[in-house]
Design an enzyme around this catalytic site. Structure first.
Site, PDB file in Angstrom:
ATOM      1  N   ARG A 115      -2.394  -7.741  -0.792  1.00 20.74           N
ATOM      2  CA  ARG A 115      -3.267  -8.916  -0.940  1.00 20.74           C
ATOM      3  C   ARG A 115      -3.837  -9.081  -2.354  1.00 20.74           C
ATOM      4  O   ARG A 115      -4.399 -10.114  -2.670  1.00 20.74           O
ATOM      5  CB  ARG A 115      -4.403  -8.860   0.092  1.00 20.74           C
ATOM      6  CG  ARG A 115      -3.953  -9.307   1.470  1.00 20.74           C
ATOM      7  CD  ARG A 115      -5.070  -9.172   2.473  1.00 20.74           C
ATOM      8  NE  ARG A 115      -5.290  -7.783   2.851  1.00 20.74           N
ATOM      9  CZ  ARG A 115      -6.391  -7.339   3.463  1.00 20.74           C
ATOM     10  NH1 ARG A 115      -7.370  -8.158   3.742  1.00 20.74           N
ATOM     11  NH2 ARG A 115      -6.506  -6.062   3.782  1.00 20.74           N
ATOM     12  N   LYS A 124      -2.972  -1.352  -6.715  1.00 15.81           N
ATOM     13  CA  LYS A 124      -4.348  -1.763  -6.395  1.00 15.81           C
ATOM     14  C   LYS A 124      -5.403  -0.824  -6.956  1.00 15.81           C
ATOM     15  O   LYS A 124      -6.402  -1.270  -7.528  1.00 15.81           O
ATOM     16  CB  LYS A 124      -4.509  -1.891  -4.878  1.00 15.81           C
ATOM     17  CG  LYS A 124      -5.922  -2.250  -4.479  1.00 15.81           C
ATOM     18  CD  LYS A 124      -6.026  -2.676  -3.042  1.00 15.81           C
ATOM     19  CE  LYS A 124      -6.021  -1.526  -2.099  1.00 15.81           C
ATOM     20  NZ  LYS A 124      -6.301  -1.965  -0.718  1.00 15.81           N
ATOM     21  N   GLY A 136       1.293   5.611   7.469  1.00 20.88           N
ATOM     22  CA  GLY A 136      -0.066   5.621   8.019  1.00 20.88           C
ATOM     23  C   GLY A 136      -0.944   6.674   7.360  1.00 20.88           C
ATOM     24  O   GLY A 136      -0.459   7.550   6.631  1.00 20.88           O
TER      25      GLY A 136
END
Ligand code: UD1
Ligand code: MG
Length: 483
Positions: A25, A32, A99
């Protein structure tokens, strides 16, 4: 002093930072965790926090942009003044990313069983060291301690499921939003993504994870139910300050957190006595050290390491980086200072600006005046020297009380090399002079306005080099021919 030794204080702390995620995003080619908040990479904030905990070892889990992220960690040297000891940073690659549980599984081979592992996220930058110390205290070398928060809108977060209502009820599990029942989705207490867990137990529980859930991921949060099954106490350390656990997923969240961070910096400075005209229009990207009675007007930006002495005043709209400003100096509005690696020094009681530019290696002595549209680079100005208007001083050594006229410049660059200009004490340089370096102007000399000076001068005297003035009294200005 006391016979009771807190087990947590004797148990070594190892920190695992999850930083393998893509950060889709952010819509950026930069990983990020390398986006900047307060001038430092998000991950840098987390590393700095780990440094404050005196962690024995830090394992950063990398995946997306691993090479860049690892290089940034290797360069990390702590934010100035906050970390005392260099960090022992190691890396565990997680490819593919299956994960958070799978992420930590990659790190455990690098961890020793005698310690407590503190799990942090590389995109959660504002957690305070004291909060993590309190969490470690709750863990106490033997319990599973979760950092939690009650949120008005907990959508998307893992929920803390307890055996009954109230904060005293036993924690039974963390259920991810996507796996939660309607009743569980009503729970407001969320898991922050931060936990402290005895490493030997972590290793055991991680081996039991599966990915039978809504996201087909290995959830780190599933270890809570293993702890409960094994009879290991699970404690939730609940805080109320949401910014400390807020993660960055998008440019909007990054900007929001930047404001929260700047607000904190501003409040901390004001609590020390710094007078900010408006804490909402103030930015620090680095370290700002202030003496007593410092005043900072609106829209100022401080970068790198900046020190402001007692009584320094900074006018509106200044950008000040890598610079030391001595007591009672005044920086007038719209001044740009950047010392980069060489630094800039402004002496006691000096006046700078408005619209001045101080570049690397500018060293202004006490009571120096640098006025509007004056640029100073790699130059030393001794006490009381003045360059008040439209001037350039590059690679110069300027004596005491020198007056450097409007529009004058040092021609310090011959197209290949830089050369020095030395101006003795009490020299007066007229307006619009060009000093062709290398050159020395002897003390007390005067250089007439409009002079291009290419040869050094002895002390004293007047030095003029310009075409002799002629006057033609009967000269007529041309006129347009009539049609
Ligand atoms: C996680 C928690 C959730 C909690 C929330 C808080 C799990 C299963 N859920 O959810 O309970 O409320 O954080 O923000 O842990 N990462 C990796 N490798 C992976 C997956 C993630 O390194 O394979 C890293 C990410 O880069 C990020 C962190 O782990 O830094 C958290 O991952 P994220 O996908 O954001 O977890 P959430 O779904 O938010
Ligand atoms: Mg997340």
């Amino acid at each position: 002093m006391t016979a009771l030794v807190n087990k947590s204080s004797s148990t070594p702390t190892d920190v695992v930072i999850m930083a393998a995620g893509k950060g889709t995003r952010m819509k950026s080619s930069l990983p990020k965790v390398l986006h900047r908040l307060g001038g430092h990479a998000l991950l840098g904030h987390v590393l700095d926090c780990a440094a404050g905990l005196s962690a024995r070892r830090v394992v950063v889990i990398t995946g997306h942009g691993a090479i860049e992220v690892e290089a940034a960690c290797t360069r990390f040297q702590g934010f100035s003044g906050t970390s005392q000891t260099p960090l022992d940073i190691q890396f565990a690659r997680q490819e593919p990313q299956l994960g958070t549980g799978h992420a930590v599984q990659q790190a455990v081979p690098l961890l020793a069983d005698d310690g407590v592992t503190l799990v942090l996220s590389g995109d959660v930058p504002l957690t305070q060291t004291a909060t993590l110390q309190a969490l470690m205290g709750q863990c106490d070398g033997q319990r599973l301690a979760l950092l939690t928060l009650s949120m008005p809108d907990p959508t998307g977060y893992g929920r803390i499921v307890r055996s009954g209502p109230g904060a005293s009820a036993q924690v039974r599990a963390i259920v991810e939003h996507k796996d939660a029942s309607d009743a569980q989705r009503q729970i407001h207490e969320i898991y922050s993504g931060i936990m402290a867990v005895p490493t030997a137990l972590l290793r055991r529980w991680l081996a039991r994870l599966d990915n039978h859930n809504a996201q087909n991921e290995y959830y780190l949060t599933d270890i809570v139910k293993f702890a409960v099954a094994d009879g290991v106490a699970v404690v939730a350390h609940q805080i109320t300050d949401a910014a400390q656990v807020a993660g960055v997923n998008s440019p909007v969240q990054l900007a929001e957190l930047e404001r929260a961070y700047q607000q904190r910096r501003a409040v901390a400075l004001m609590e020390q006595g710094v007078r900010l005209a408006d804490p909402a229009r103030f930015d620090v990207r680095g370290t700002l050290i202030c003496g007593q009675d410092v005043e900072i007007d609106v829209n100022c930006l401080f970068e790198g390491v900046v020190t402001l002495g007692n009584g320094v005043r900074v006018g509106a709209n200044c950008v000040i980086a890598n610079c030391t400003i001595a007591a009672n100096a005044v920086i007038h509005p719209f001044t740009h200072i950047d010392g980069e690696k060489l630094g800039v020094e402004v002496g006691e009681g000096a006046l700078v600006g408005p619209f001045a530019r101080l570049r690397p290696g500018a060293q202004l002595g006490a009571e120096v005046h640098i006025g509007n549209f004056v640029e100073v680079k790699n130059s030393t100005l001794a006490k009381g020297a003045k360059a008040n208007h439209l001037a350039y001083l590059g690679d110069a050594t300027v004596g005491e009380r020198v007056n450097y006229g409007a529009g004058s410049i040092t021609a310090n660059y011959d197209g290949a090399n830089k050369h020095r200009t030395v101006i003795g004490d009490d020299v007066h340089i007229g307006s619009n002079c060009v000093l062709v370096a290398p050159i020395t102007i002897g003390a007390g000399g005067t250089v007439g306005g409009g002079t291009t000076l290419a040869k050094s001068t002895e002390p004293g005297g007047l030095h003029v080099a310009r075409a002799k003035q002629i006057s033609l009294p009967n000269w007529k200005r041309p006129v347009k021919a009539k049609k």
